[in-house]
Design an enzyme around this catalytic site. Sequence first.
Site, PDB file in Angstrom:
ATOM      1  N   LYS A  35      -6.596  14.225  22.754  1.00  0.00           N
ATOM      2  CA  LYS A  35      -7.770  14.135  22.627  1.00  0.00           C
ATOM      3  C   LYS A  35      -7.699  16.258  23.627  1.00  0.00           C
ATOM      4  O   LYS A  35      -7.920  16.715  23.052  1.00  0.00           O
ATOM      5  CB  LYS A  35      -8.984  13.449  22.761  1.00  0.00           C
ATOM      6  CG  LYS A  35     -10.546  14.628  22.866  1.00  0.00           C
ATOM      7  CD  LYS A  35     -11.636  13.415  23.446  1.00  0.00           C
ATOM      8  CE  LYS A  35     -11.736  12.224  22.403  1.00  0.00           C
ATOM      9  NZ  LYS A  35     -12.225  11.449  22.848  1.00  0.00           N
ATOM     10  N   ARG A 105     -14.402  11.524  28.380  1.00  0.00           N
ATOM     11  CA  ARG A 105     -14.102  11.680  27.776  1.00  0.00           C
ATOM     12  C   ARG A 105     -12.734  10.623  27.904  1.00  0.00           C
ATOM     13  O   ARG A 105     -12.671  11.577  27.709  1.00  0.00           O
ATOM     14  CB  ARG A 105     -14.015  12.730  26.404  1.00  0.00           C
ATOM     15  CG  ARG A 105     -15.118  13.374  26.443  1.00  0.00           C
ATOM     16  CD  ARG A 105     -15.187  14.999  25.379  1.00  0.00           C
ATOM     17  NE  ARG A 105     -15.098  14.554  24.106  1.00  0.00           N
ATOM     18  CZ  ARG A 105     -14.576  15.608  23.600  1.00  0.00           C
ATOM     19  NH1 ARG A 105     -14.316  17.046  23.809  1.00  0.00           N
ATOM     20  NH2 ARG A 105     -14.619  15.781  22.113  1.00  0.00           N
ATOM     21  N   GLY A 114     -11.554   0.404  20.714  1.00  0.00           N
ATOM     22  CA  GLY A 114     -11.387  -0.057  22.084  1.00  0.00           C
ATOM     23  C   GLY A 114     -11.355   0.791  23.503  1.00  0.00           C
ATOM     24  O   GLY A 114     -12.119   0.014  24.575  1.00  0.00           O
ATOM     25  N   MET A 116     -12.822   3.538  26.150  1.00  0.00           N
ATOM     26  CA  MET A 116     -14.537   3.745  26.659  1.00  0.00           C
ATOM     27  C   MET A 116     -15.000   4.807  25.411  1.00  0.00           C
ATOM     28  O   MET A 116     -14.221   5.587  24.821  1.00  0.00           O
ATOM     29  CB  MET A 116     -14.226   4.032  27.600  1.00  0.00           C
ATOM     30  CG  MET A 116     -15.212   4.549  28.437  1.00  0.00           C
ATOM     31  SD  MET A 116     -15.509   5.462  29.709  1.00  0.00           S
ATOM     32  CE  MET A 116     -15.963   7.037  28.748  1.00  0.00           C
ATOM     33  N   ARG A 360      -8.590  17.746  15.417  1.00  0.00           N
ATOM     34  CA  ARG A 360      -7.344  16.491  15.414  1.00  0.00           C
ATOM     35  C   ARG A 360      -6.168  16.788  13.591  1.00  0.00           C
ATOM     36  O   ARG A 360      -7.406  17.256  12.965  1.00  0.00           O
ATOM     37  CB  ARG A 360      -7.245  15.161  15.749  1.00  0.00           C
ATOM     38  CG  ARG A 360      -8.745  14.621  15.062  1.00  0.00           C
ATOM     39  CD  ARG A 360      -8.810  12.809  15.293  1.00  0.00           C
ATOM     40  NE  ARG A 360     -10.356  13.187  15.044  1.00  0.00           N
ATOM     41  CZ  ARG A 360     -11.189  11.904  15.513  1.00  0.00           C
ATOM     42  NH1 ARG A 360     -10.613  11.121  16.582  1.00  0.00           N
ATOM     43  NH2 ARG A 360     -12.907  12.017  14.703  1.00  0.00           N
ATOM     44  N   HIS A 477       5.625 -18.833  -6.526  1.00  0.00           N
ATOM     45  CA  HIS A 477       6.030 -18.601  -8.415  1.00  0.00           C
ATOM     46  C   HIS A 477       4.603 -17.230  -8.801  1.00  0.00           C
ATOM     47  O   HIS A 477       5.211 -16.343  -9.153  1.00  0.00           O
ATOM     48  CB  HIS A 477       5.762 -19.666  -9.222  1.00  0.00           C
ATOM     49  CG  HIS A 477       5.741 -20.120 -10.827  1.00  0.00           C
ATOM     50  ND1 HIS A 477       5.244 -18.788 -11.691  1.00  0.00           N
ATOM     51  CD2 HIS A 477       6.806 -19.290 -11.544  1.00  0.00           C
ATOM     52  CE1 HIS A 477       5.070 -18.960 -12.510  1.00  0.00           C
ATOM     53  NE2 HIS A 477       5.895 -19.272 -12.868  1.00  0.00           N
ATOM     54  N   GLU A 779      22.807 -14.534   1.902  1.00  0.00           N
ATOM     55  CA  GLU A 779      21.682 -14.930   1.766  1.00  0.00           C
ATOM     56  C   GLU A 779      21.569 -16.031   2.690  1.00  0.00           C
ATOM     57  O   GLU A 779      20.582 -16.198   3.309  1.00  0.00           O
ATOM     58  CB  GLU A 779      20.702 -15.746   0.924  1.00  0.00           C
ATOM     59  CG  GLU A 779      21.149 -15.861  -0.439  1.00  0.00           C
ATOM     60  CD  GLU A 779      20.715 -16.092  -1.797  1.00  0.00           C
ATOM     61  OE1 GLU A 779      18.886 -15.955  -1.839  1.00  0.00           O
ATOM     62  OE2 GLU A 779      20.934 -16.267  -2.365  1.00  0.00           O
ATOM     63  N   SER A 798      24.869  -8.307  -1.672  1.00  0.00           N
ATOM     64  CA  SER A 798      23.343  -7.372  -1.798  1.00  0.00           C
ATOM     65  C   SER A 798      22.371  -8.110  -1.021  1.00  0.00           C
ATOM     66  O   SER A 798      22.642  -9.788  -0.981  1.00  0.00           O
ATOM     67  CB  SER A 798      22.959  -7.715  -3.115  1.00  0.00           C
ATOM     68  OG  SER A 798      21.636  -7.287  -3.538  1.00  0.00           O
ATOM     69  N   ASN A 802      15.447 -12.400   1.646  1.00  0.00           N
ATOM     70  CA  ASN A 802      14.128 -13.408   1.484  1.00  0.00           C
ATOM     71  C   ASN A 802      14.488 -14.859   1.967  1.00  0.00           C
ATOM     72  O   ASN A 802      14.303 -14.873   3.322  1.00  0.00           O
ATOM     73  CB  ASN A 802      12.974 -13.883   0.266  1.00  0.00           C
ATOM     74  CG  ASN A 802      12.859 -12.780  -0.757  1.00  0.00           C
ATOM     75  OD1 ASN A 802      12.692 -10.848  -0.007  1.00  0.00           O
ATOM     76  ND2 ASN A 802      11.927 -12.447  -1.240  1.00  0.00           N
ATOM     77  N   CYS A 865      18.380  -6.592  -2.142  1.00  0.00           N
ATOM     78  CA  CYS A 865      17.343  -7.223  -3.588  1.00  0.00           C
ATOM     79  C   CYS A 865      16.278  -7.535  -2.464  1.00  0.00           C
ATOM     80  O   CYS A 865      15.585  -8.468  -3.125  1.00  0.00           O
ATOM     81  CB  CYS A 865      18.077  -7.450  -3.922  1.00  0.00           C
ATOM     82  SG  CYS A 865      19.108  -8.643  -3.363  1.00  0.00           S
ATOM     83  N   TYR A 885      22.312   1.267  -1.182  1.00  0.00           N
ATOM     84  CA  TYR A 885      20.525   1.310  -1.783  1.00  0.00           C
ATOM     85  C   TYR A 885      20.370   0.308  -1.601  1.00  0.00           C
ATOM     86  O   TYR A 885      20.407  -0.814  -0.718  1.00  0.00           O
ATOM     87  CB  TYR A 885      21.371   1.239  -3.743  1.00  0.00           C
ATOM     88  CG  TYR A 885      21.445  -0.544  -3.644  1.00  0.00           C
ATOM     89  CD1 TYR A 885      20.950  -1.426  -4.270  1.00  0.00           C
ATOM     90  CD2 TYR A 885      22.728  -0.503  -4.155  1.00  0.00           C
ATOM     91  CE1 TYR A 885      21.014  -2.258  -4.827  1.00  0.00           C
ATOM     92  CE2 TYR A 885      23.574  -1.631  -4.731  1.00  0.00           C
ATOM     93  CZ  TYR A 885      22.851  -2.500  -5.034  1.00  0.00           C
ATOM     94  OH  TYR A 885      22.941  -3.632  -5.285  1.00  0.00           O
TER      95      TYR A 885
HETATM   96  P1  ADP Z   1     -14.418  10.085  19.678  1.00  0.00           P
HETATM   97  O1  ADP Z   1     -13.283  10.669  20.726  1.00  0.00           O
HETATM   98  O2  ADP Z   1     -15.229   9.150  19.824  1.00  0.00           O
HETATM   99  O3  ADP Z   1     -14.754  11.127  18.824  1.00  0.00           O
HETATM  100  P2  ADP Z   1     -15.776  12.462  21.647  1.00  0.00           P
HETATM  101  O4  ADP Z   1     -14.900  12.342  23.241  1.00  0.00           O
HETATM  102  O5  ADP Z   1     -15.549  13.579  20.246  1.00  0.00           O
HETATM  103  O6  ADP Z   1     -15.341  10.407  21.002  1.00  0.00           O
HETATM  104  O7  ADP Z   1     -17.004  12.366  21.731  1.00  0.00           O
HETATM  105  C1  ADP Z   1     -18.204  11.661  20.979  1.00  0.00           C
HETATM  106  C2  ADP Z   1     -19.360  12.938  20.682  1.00  0.00           C
HETATM  107  O8  ADP Z   1     -20.004  13.550  21.620  1.00  0.00           O
HETATM  108  C3  ADP Z   1     -18.396  13.721  19.550  1.00  0.00           C
HETATM  109  O9  ADP Z   1     -19.461  14.179  19.264  1.00  0.00           O
HETATM  110  C4  ADP Z   1     -18.748  15.342  20.966  1.00  0.00           C
HETATM  111  O10 ADP Z   1     -18.570  16.221  19.945  1.00  0.00           O
HETATM  112  C5  ADP Z   1     -19.536  14.719  21.228  1.00  0.00           C
HETATM  113  N1  ADP Z   1     -19.355  15.779  22.262  1.00  0.00           N
HETATM  114  C6  ADP Z   1     -18.674  14.951  23.148  1.00  0.00           C
HETATM  115  N2  ADP Z   1     -18.181  16.358  25.292  1.00  0.00           N
HETATM  116  C7  ADP Z   1     -19.184  16.955  24.468  1.00  0.00           C
HETATM  117  C8  ADP Z   1     -19.775  18.291  25.527  1.00  0.00           C
HETATM  118  N3  ADP Z   1     -18.969  18.398  26.221  1.00  0.00           N
HETATM  119  N4  ADP Z   1     -20.767  18.620  25.127  1.00  0.00           N
HETATM  120  C9  ADP Z   1     -21.069  18.348  23.876  1.00  0.00           C
HETATM  121  N5  ADP Z   1     -20.766  17.718  22.867  1.00  0.00           N
HETATM  122  C10 ADP Z   1     -20.245  16.768  23.682  1.00  0.00           C
HETATM  123 MG    MG Z   2      17.621 -16.375  -2.959  1.00  0.00          MG
HETATM  124 MG    MG Z   3     -14.805  13.111  18.695  1.00  0.00          MG
END
Ligand code: ADP
Ligand code: MG
Ligand code: MG
Length: 917
Positions: A35, A105, A114, A116, A360, A477, A779, A798, A802, A865, A885
């Site tokens: 990001k 972010r 997972g 934040m 992205r 099977h 094998e 060959s 498995n 194979c 191959y």
């Molecule tokens: P995620 O990785 O879950 O997409 P983001 O960091 O992109 O998390 O943020 C979640 C939401 O918050 C997104 O919709 C993003 O556009 C919005 N957001 C993040 N930073 C800002 C900011 N500085 N101003 C306005 N909206 C923001």
């Molecule tokens: Mg065999």
């Molecule tokens: Mg985002």
Amino acid sequence: MKTVSSPGLKSKLVFSFGGGKAEGNENQKELLGGKGANLHGMTKLGLPVPPGFTISTEVCTFYYGNKQAYPKSLVKNVELALGRVESVMKRKFGDRRNPLLVSVRSGARASMPGMMDTILNLGLNDETVKGLEEQSKDSRFAYDSYRRFITMYSDVVLGIHSNQFEIVLEDLKHERGVELDTQLTTADLQRLVQQYKQIVRTEGKTFPEDPWEQLWGAVGAVFGSWMSPRAITYRKLNDIPLEWGTAVNVQSMVFGNMGNDCATGVAFTRDPSTGVRKFFGEFLINAQGEDVVAGIRTPQPINVGSRHASAEELQTLEAAMPKAYKELVRTYQKLEKHYRDMQDIEFTIERGKLFMLQTRNGKRTAAAALRIACNMVKEGLISKREAVMRVQPEQLDQLLHPMLDPQARKTVLAKGLPASPGAATGQIVFDPETAEKWVKELNRKVILVRIETSPEDIGGMAVAQGILTARGGMTSHAAVVARGMGKCCVSGCQALKISNDSKLFTVGQQTFREGDYITLDGSTGEVIAGQVPTIAPTANLDLLQLMKWVDEFREIGVRTNADTPNDAKVARAFGAEGIGLCRTEHMFFESDRIDAVREMILADTKDGRERALAKILPMQKLDFKGIFREMKGLPVTIRLLDPPLHEFIPHKDEDLKGLANKIDVPFERLKRKAELLHEFNPMLGHRGCRLGVSFPEIYRTQVRAILEAACELVRDEGFSIVPEIMIPLVGDWRELKFCREYCEDEAKAVVARFNEQAAKGTAPRKKIAVKYLIGTMIELPRAALTAAEISKYADFFSFGTNDLTQTTYGLSRDDSGNFLKDYLDAKIYERDPFATLDTAGVGRLMDIAIREGRAARPGLKIGICGEHGGEPQSIDFCHRTGLDYVSCSPYRVPIARLAAAQSALKQSRTKKSKPRR
Ligand code: ADP
Ligand code: MG
Ligand code: MG
């Protein structure tokens, strides 16, 4: 906040962006996270990105290397960077009149569940909220932002579940008789803020009023989330090293919730499900952050092209804010041109002005990946090589089998093993006879449900839409036969309690009877109640195009495992260049010949066996001719009989009785013999070449069938064909030498006989020359380790990976599905040992066998194979170790071709090599 001095830390820790300048760039994903790197990249491109800064991943690594303390210099650097943001924005962090608010972010190299959640509106407190009110001249907006901030911060940093806040919000809306957040008044929102703070106090926490304390709290939470159990599990599953660390992005807020000239949205630069070149996205007016994806209100389409049938009345962004939309279009075009890939973008419009918050490479379906790759080559945006590298081999699986309609609702009853991909829906039947009858006579679609399948079931399996078994693993099977047929199969579904007598099964509390509908997803192992619509695979022109390019780069050959002319035909259509494994026992399973096979097995004398074999010979010959014809001169490797003989004998007494009658043998004798033959997992013992040593007449008959088929085709149809005869389960060179010698005698005898007949004929005929190879499967670990000796008697190797995996690990995939599942679930391995070849296990044995086999016999042809031959990572391994191959099931041929091309392209960056085919 803990800090330690960090004289060793020389590198820059904080990278600023904003005001048209950026200290980083989009290629620095390792340092700045995905990001962050793209925020710097977009700024450099001159796009409107709110200013901010990125704390690098090295700080995260330092933090965990130093008992969760920050490097001392970080504090100063963050203060400086925030100062720069303040001067661009002309606002001050924590100021009571004109406060700067930021978002915090997280951002790992690859987006990672997972981690934040983002915190928005940081910097607000009871004082600064008044400043925001003044700044924006909008009290409602100020308190809306504040209550959002308290919710996010409490949830993410203080660990108070956001549910608690949502309940209070819902209650208030109910009390006011309104439906939407936007209908609440300033007074309502002020009251919410008070209530929220009360919740925090009740939880025994203090909400920090000091913006700096808020900021460091949020930064600490980002780093903390790197070690959350979810993040740790995700890294383990995806081989992401701990040292990578996460970056933190602090960015000035822009507001999509400041009124009806504000909005927030997400968009894709091309349609992510079809790949069609059209701008596609959704937005919400007067909203912030995740509101669009959170489903709080129904999002509106950004343009007419993004409109769903269900959202026809909703206004588009193009219509509502034409100026901002135009700018958004210019921006996405610029981004796509720069990144040269489909982008997934996040934007916010504040009082009519567009801001970019994220870009992205967008996730996409297989169909979209193909369409985009092909189109971008045509548009001159990317090269053919890049197009080939852009499509994930595994993704193609989606296109080659029918799949469940992703829009459809489904009730999952239970989960078994995803034994053979695809999707199927049909009426339940519990025996193969009913399956055949219902399909052939009543034109129904059926799912064959069995405890486990056996050779007698073949007919029923062939007509069923899909196969479901309660027992058996990925190489049972049912699984093997279904994959060969390209048919969906879920195996080892332990939750099913099947009663064949009452023709029903139960799952938990539910009962399903013969004729009820179920649906299987063989790609996930899901068993689903009722009928779920499926989508058939269609001829995909993009796939054909890409495959053409793939073959320009690919170096190793791709063959198929095919046991029938039909398998061979399918595989040819998918581009197979030969057969790497043709299992003769599957021909034995065919219902009209199994009795002859059983007679052969149960015979006590050589004479008896030969009599039975004489019945089998013409049938096998026919099969071989059919397969040779389909392969039109391409190499065909035929494995001589391999499995333990008990697999051909019925399991149940009633079936045994029927058989006893048919072949006129007393039931008791039959039963004793069946018990004698029984082998246990991992089925070694009297099978493979050992059968060939004890009963040479079996292999002799097979060799005769192969060579006669070849000779007849050469004589009558002008074929050129080089059969490759493969002797299975060799552990010692003497076994191979013994079998090879008599197989060669037999082969020579066949050719000689054909030439004699030709000579006797009236018309002058050309002498028939049929070349053939005799090789072996590697094998068993001992075979790999003695490859030098074995190669003296083998024209080719060959790898049967498995069995090689089972014998290397002492683990059998067929061992009760339950045991293996629990065992693998314990995750003591980095990855499932059956899934990929690696240099610590089977791969190392292969490497030894390849090197020592070729040292003793230069130019030895070597293939694979086992199932690994269709698995992209293993294909890469095969490419690197120098195999000629790989061979895989017909439906995986395109996947293997693509994976092989990608390996070649990856390697050609470092060295130039030439095709081995
Ligand atoms: P995620 O990785 O879950 O997409 P983001 O960091 O992109 O998390 O943020 C979640 C939401 O918050 C997104 O919709 C993003 O556009 C919005 N957001 C993040 N930073 C800002 C900011 N500085 N101003 C306005 N909206 C923001
Ligand atoms: Mg065999
Ligand atoms: Mg985002």
